[in-house]
Design a protein around this motif. Structure first.
Motif, short mmCIF file in Angstrom:
data_model
loop_
_atom_site.label_atom_id
_atom_site.label_comp_id
_atom_site.label_asym_id
_atom_site.label_seq_id
_atom_site.Cartn_x
_atom_site.Cartn_y
_atom_site.Cartn_z
N ASP B 287 -31.40 -14.67 4.08
CA ASP B 287 -31.75 -14.61 2.65
C ASP B 287 -30.99 -13.49 1.95
O ASP B 287 -30.52 -13.65 0.83
CB ASP B 287 -33.25 -14.40 2.47
N GLN B 288 -30.90 -12.35 2.64
CA GLN B 288 -30.19 -11.23 2.03
C GLN B 288 -28.71 -11.56 1.83
O GLN B 288 -28.14 -11.29 0.78
CB GLN B 288 -30.32 -9.98 2.91
N ALA B 290 -27.46 -14.56 1.54
CA ALA B 290 -27.39 -15.58 0.48
C ALA B 290 -27.54 -14.93 -0.88
O ALA B 290 -26.80 -15.26 -1.83
CB ALA B 290 -28.48 -16.62 0.70
N LEU B 291 -28.48 -14.02 -1.01
CA LEU B 291 -28.73 -13.38 -2.31
C LEU B 291 -27.53 -12.57 -2.78
O LEU B 291 -27.12 -12.65 -3.94
CB LEU B 291 -29.98 -12.50 -2.20
N LEU B 292 -26.97 -11.80 -1.84
CA LEU B 292 -25.80 -10.98 -2.21
C LEU B 292 -24.67 -11.88 -2.69
O LEU B 292 -23.98 -11.57 -3.67
CB LEU B 292 -25.34 -10.14 -1.02
N MET B 293 -24.48 -13.00 -2.00
CA MET B 293 -23.42 -13.92 -2.42
C MET B 293 -23.76 -14.58 -3.74
O MET B 293 -22.90 -14.77 -4.61
CB MET B 293 -23.16 -14.97 -1.32
N ALA B 294 -25.03 -14.92 -3.92
CA ALA B 294 -25.44 -15.53 -5.19
C ALA B 294 -25.27 -14.56 -6.35
O ALA B 294 -24.97 -14.96 -7.48
CB ALA B 294 -26.90 -15.96 -5.10
N LEU B 295 -25.44 -13.28 -6.04
CA LEU B 295 -25.28 -12.27 -7.10
C LEU B 295 -23.81 -11.96 -7.36
O LEU B 295 -23.49 -11.10 -8.18
CB LEU B 295 -26.02 -10.99 -6.71
N GLY B 296 -22.92 -12.61 -6.64
CA GLY B 296 -21.51 -12.48 -6.96
C GLY B 296 -20.71 -11.62 -5.99
O GLY B 296 -19.59 -11.21 -6.30
N MET B 297 -21.28 -11.32 -4.85
CA MET B 297 -20.50 -10.54 -3.89
C MET B 297 -19.63 -11.49 -3.06
O MET B 297 -20.12 -12.51 -2.58
CB MET B 297 -21.42 -9.74 -2.97
N ARG B 298 -18.36 -11.15 -2.92
CA ARG B 298 -17.46 -12.01 -2.14
C ARG B 298 -17.89 -12.06 -0.67
O ARG B 298 -18.33 -11.04 -0.14
CB ARG B 298 -16.03 -11.46 -2.21
N PRO B 299 -17.72 -13.24 -0.03
CA PRO B 299 -18.10 -13.34 1.38
C PRO B 299 -17.47 -12.26 2.25
O PRO B 299 -18.10 -11.69 3.13
CB PRO B 299 -17.62 -14.73 1.77
N THR B 378 -21.86 -21.54 2.12
CA THR B 378 -22.17 -21.21 0.71
C THR B 378 -23.58 -20.63 0.65
O THR B 378 -24.37 -20.81 1.58
CB THR B 378 -22.12 -22.48 -0.15
N PRO B 379 -23.92 -19.95 -0.45
CA PRO B 379 -25.26 -19.38 -0.57
C PRO B 379 -26.35 -20.44 -0.40
O PRO B 379 -27.36 -20.20 0.25
CB PRO B 379 -25.28 -18.80 -1.98
#
Lengths: 195, 824
Positions: B287-288, B290-299, B378-379
């Protein structure tokens, strides 16, 4: 086409593809075909890094399951997007947002210590903290009773009007959808009505 | 980057505070503790071996020749800050009180010995006392044999050429005497300043000159370079870095291998435990991510962020991990008793770099699969708990696990191909174990249809999770296997060592027994009821030709081979090989084997290029002996019984001037007999080797203590890994149990079903472990540790029961079925 500052509700029955459409619009998933343009960028053609950059600049997301990190306090959950930007006043800003949500006594509580409505308000505060021009919300009241759900939506619409944010939400609650400026109805993966 | 580092610190702290990292920290601490403690022991052992080598030489470096050595080397050494000493050794006939005796005379300079100690026999108690330096000018020390045969004692004088020396002490031990211990004549030691006054050094004098050096490694190496450039063919250089004795080498070799084995086992266990803990952590943190990626952090940035957090984890765990390693190493040494006088002091922090590297490789391998697989999604896929396709994941896990294991093995073994081969073997074996576990689970489930309800429920759970249960059982097998193999090999190792040196191991060698003296020698021992071993005829011979090639033209690879060509070898003839000798090539002699056939020790044969069928020519007793090599054999020099590089078939010595060699065990309280025997048989050299045996026994005591403590660490790691293996799926299991409880299944039935599921996993793991264990035990003992395989251990048959009981016990210790809260 959804214009800046508009609010749009995506409705439809369960399994119709509402949430899938929303995650595609937000760039959280990749389409197998078709085109999606967000803030002038071809979301469908971007790689994972470019999509992440676009999300960072333009959007925030409210999840049906809240997606609060369970080992973070309410304050820390809201601070996260601010910390990602390196904001030195992240704590202060997050506290202000949570206070505005009526959670000033719950700042240091963990998600498991909060009610469903409180958890969703923390999720809202986190989305607002992003200061993104577009907010995507997936069934934001889906796990809440009607009264709590209405209170949460009041906060969401108030923020949208005050900040001029574009709001795209998924719901099967028609009364909630009616509060949006436009409505898009889908059935079995196809758009059947736009009002 | 600064923001990212700050974010990593914050996220890490929150994880830490929430107890999310507890399992990983625990496993890292255990890994670093075991690795650090064992590495520190290895360093100490290495330094101890060098120190012993230095004592063997009485210096850190020795240059020797049969002619005087350049005096400027001593000055150059002193300029480099080194200590120096000189010795001169030669044989001479002594005559006192109407008795004659050939003696080995040794002139020593004031600072001799530079390493090790001289000991004298106390005139009052007869016990050894340490001397700080050699005899002063005008004095001499004699050994007990000279004292007995020439009827001398302290206070009397001894004529050495033209010089009379006052006898001031009886010499008990000199550190470098072992270098030539089988060719020793009785010793007289005097100060080198007196050599000129004796008048013994004149034209034709044949002495063995030595210059000794000791000091810092860098200075020794610098001097070595200078000396090597100026050495002539007649000079030899020995240093403590590559000077080892067969007597001390084997224990250190075996202990080193055992320590390496323990590290590999601990690495396997902790690596597996860490991988399970990392998997558990990664699944809770999807979840963390996924959330970081959803918030716009590059993989890729998320990966860097995760990497920074793992780095912090590593640094945090390294503090208690290394402190625990130091404590464990101290504890191990303390437990080994006060019998560690030769264990040298080293800076404990020397382990830090290797410990960090080890933990980095281990942690990197453990987290890599999930890091690589989750960041390619993906997130939305992460939130929906979608995973990479199973074959892809398994392939990634296999490659990463093999690479990690190979790397760790390479760090230990310094042999890349061996490390890769072992890692690949481990991978294939793990796959087989997994398949075997899954197959046995399926069989058990198919047979369980008539069992009571809770049995069927437990089996049903096991069957439904058969893939992950297979993984868990593989871990359990590894745990039980490592625990059992470590304990059994530990037992076998100690038993083998004890058997090698029983209480009645000879502590005296009788050398130079003339054929006519042999009956009296035997009778004396028999009369005194002394345990003695068979006597061997000995003929000194110089190897001159191998397969028609003069040895002077041969290129020799190895110290033993060089030494064998430099000096005369002790040859013997015998129908039977000494005990402990094992023929590895060729065949044993038959009763009708003719004379002049030979059996050669394996290492010497390898270094001199000798094989079965080779023809050797020895110059012995004024004749040339041409012998044909029938067999190559291995032997244990450490057995402390007479052993020979070359043994000839019976009848080979006919007509040749042989002497005999015997060995016996003389209890310390009966040492006075020796004086009587010496007076009866004055021509025999009585060589005491008890000190050497004591030293070896001391090694055994130390090693037994060390190994027992190390067993504890391996056992601790094993139980923890077992716990982690069985708790890895506890969250999922708790959710299912909650649902079943809600649906009306009673609490105690669920608990019993869980217990049965665990017990079945433990039993299957125990059964498979049992099958594997004997094969690997045989391979380890007979092939790796060079010990005798003592046969199967019947007590191991209890392993399935032990596995079931341990697993069942863990199920009872875990949290009970949740009745109200299933969110956690």
């Amino acid at each position: 086409m959804i214009n800046r500052g508009e609010s749009l509700a995506i409705t439809g029955s369960s399994g119709s593809g509402k949430s899938t459409l929303l995650t595609l619009l937000a760039g959280l998933d990749t389409p197998s075909e078709g085109e999606i343009w967000l803030d002038g960028s071809p979301l469908h053609a971007l790689d994972a890094d470019a999509r992440a950059d676009l999300r960072y600049r333009t959007s925030s997301f409210i999840f049906q399951s809240f997606l609060l990190l369970e080992h973070f306090t309410a304050l820390e959950n809201v601070m996260l997007p601010l910390e990602m930007k390196g904001d030195s006043a992240a704590g202060q800003q997050a506290a202000t947002l949570l206070t505005q949500m009526g959670l000033h006594e719950r700042l240091h509580h963990y998600p498991r210590q909060l009610s469903g409505g409180e958890q969703q308000r923390v999720a809202l505060a986190r989305a607002f903290a992003c200061r993104a021009p577009v907010i995507f919300a997936d069934e934001p009241t889906g796990n809440l009773d009607q009264r709590t759900g209405n209170a949460v939506m009041d906060l969401l619409f108030a923020h949208q009007q005050q900040s001029g944010t574009t709001l795209i939400l998924v719901t099967h609650d028609l009364s909630l959808a009616n509060r949006c400026q436009r409505m898009l109805r889908i059935h079995e993966g196809k758009v059947v009505a736009v009002t | 980057m600064k923001h990212l580092a700050m974010l990593a610190i914050r996220l890490f702290w929150r994880d830490l505070r929430g107890g999310e990292l507890n399992l990983m920290i625990l496993m890292l601490c255990i890994a670093m503790m075991c690795h650090g403690a064992i590495t520190l022991l290895e360093y100490r052992l290495d330094d101890t071996a060098r120190q012993q080598a230095a004592e063997w030489l009485a210096a850190d470096m020795v240059v020797a020749a049969h002619h005087p050595l350049p005096a400027n080397w001593q000055q150059e050494a002193q300029a480099l800050g080194l200590e120096t000493a000189e010795t001169l050794e030669f044989s001479s006939m002594l005559m006192e009180n109407g008795q004659m005796r050939l003696a080995s005379l040794k002139g020593v300079s004031d600072h001799y010995p530079l390493r090790g100690r001289l000991t004298l026999t106390s005139p009052d108690t007869g016990t050894p006392i340490a001397a700080t330096h050699g005899p002063v000018p005008g004095t001499a020390w004699i050994d007990e044999e000279i004292a007995a045969s020439l009827q001398l004692h302290p206070g009397m004088s001894l004529g050495l050429g033209k010089k009379q020396l006052a006898i001031t002490a009886v010499l008990h031990h000199e550190p470098d005497r072992g270098m030539h211990w089988l060719s020793l004549a009785p010793r007289v030691m005097f100060n080198l300043q007196d050599i000129a006054a004796t008048g013994l050094v004149r034209t034709g004098f044949n002495g063995h000159y030595q210059q000794l050096f000791a000091g810092p490694d860098t200075a020794i190496l610098a001097l070595q370079t200078q000396i090597k450039a100026a050495m002539d063919d007649g000079m030899r250089l020995y240093n403590r870095y590559d000077s080892t004795s067969q007597e001390q080498g084997r224990f250190i070799f075996q202990l080193g291998r055992f320590l390496t084995g323990i590290i590999v086992i601990v690495s396997l266990l902790t690596g597996w435990g860490l991988a399970m803990a990392a998997r558990h952590h990664a699944r809770r943190h999807l979840d963390q991510t996924a959330l970081l990626m959803a918030l716009g952090m590059r993989p890729r940035v998320v990966m860097v962020l995760d990497g920074l957090q793992r780095l912090l984890l590593l640094l945090l765990a390294s503090i208690p991990g290394n402190l625990l390693a130091l404590m464990m190493e101290q504890g191990v040494r303390y437990a080994a008793g006060n019998s560690l006088p030769t264990m040298v002091a080293i800076t404990p922090w020397i382990i830090l770099p290797s410990s960090l590297l080890y933990a980095t490789v281990l942690l990197g391998g453990a987290v890599a699969v999930h890091a690589l697989s989750s960041h390619a999604l993906t997130p939305t896929q992460l939130m929906q708990r979608q995973r990479q396709r199973r074959p892809l994941l398994m392939g990634m896990a296999a490659v990463i696990a093999t690479s990690t294991l190979a790397w760790l093995l390479w760090l230990r073994l310094h042999d890349l191909w061996l490390a890769v081969t072992l890692a690949l073997t481990g991978l294939v074996l793990s796959g087989l174990l997994w398949a075997l576990s899954a197959g046995m689970t399926r069989l058990l489930v198919s047979l369980g249809g008539y069992l009571p309800w809770h049995f069927r429920l437990g089996l049903h759970h096991l069957h439904r999770r058969r893939y992950s249960a297979g993984l868990q059982m593989t871990g359990l097998i590894m745990t039980l296997f490592c625990l059992s193999i470590t304990l059994t090999v530990h037992r076998d190792l100690l038993a083998s060592w004890q058997n090698q040196l029983p209480q009645d191991t000879p502590n005296y060698f009788a050398i130079g027994i003339q054929p006519e003296e042999l009956p009296l020698y035997r009778q004396m021992l028999l009369d005194a009821n002394i345990i003695h071993h068979r006597e061997y005829p000995v003929l000194k011979g110089r190897l001159t030709t191998i397969d028609g090639q003069p040895v002077s033209r041969l290129v020799i690879h190895g110290a033993q081979g060089e030494a064998a060509l430099r000096r005369e070898l002790n040859l013997t003839e015998s129908t039977e090989l000494p005990s402990g000798n094992r023929i590895t090539q060729g065949e044993a002699w038959q009763p009708d084997t003719p004379p002049l056939h030979a059996s050669v020790e394996a290492q010497l044969a390898e270094q001199l290029g000798i094989h079965t069928g080779s023809t050797l020519i020895f110059s012995a007793g004024g004749l040339s002996l041409e012998v044909r090599v029938d067999s190559i054999r291995t032997l244990h020099w450490q057995d402390m019984t007479p052993n020979f590089y070359v043994i000839l078939s019976p009848g080979s010595f006919t007509g040749l001037p042989v002497s005999w060699m015997g060995s016996f065990y003389l209890p310390e309280q009966r040492a006075g007999l020796l004086q009587a025997w010496t007076s009866q048989l004055p021509g025999i050299s009585w060589l005491p080797v008890g000190q050497l045996i004591d030293s070896i026994r001391q090694h055994m005591t130390q090693i037994a203590g060390l190994l027992s403590e190390l067993m504890l660490s391996a056992a601790l790691a094993s139980v923890l890994v077992m716990w982690i293996a069985l708790t890895a799926s506890s969250e999922e299991r708790r959710r299912e149990e909650y649902l079943l409880h809600v649906m009306g299944i009673r609490h105690h039935v669920l608990l019993r079903a869980r217990g049965i599921e665990y017990a079945m996993m433990g039993a299957i793991a125990g059964l498979i472990t049992l099958l594997l264990l004997e094969i690997v035990r045989y391979a380890l003992l007979a092939r790796y540790l060079d010990l005798t395989y003592p046969g199967p251990m019947t007590t191991l048959a209890a392993l399935p029961l032990l596995g079931a009981m341990l697993a069942y016990g863990i199920s009872r210790l875990q949290a009970s079925v949740p009745s109200t809260d299933h969110r956690a």
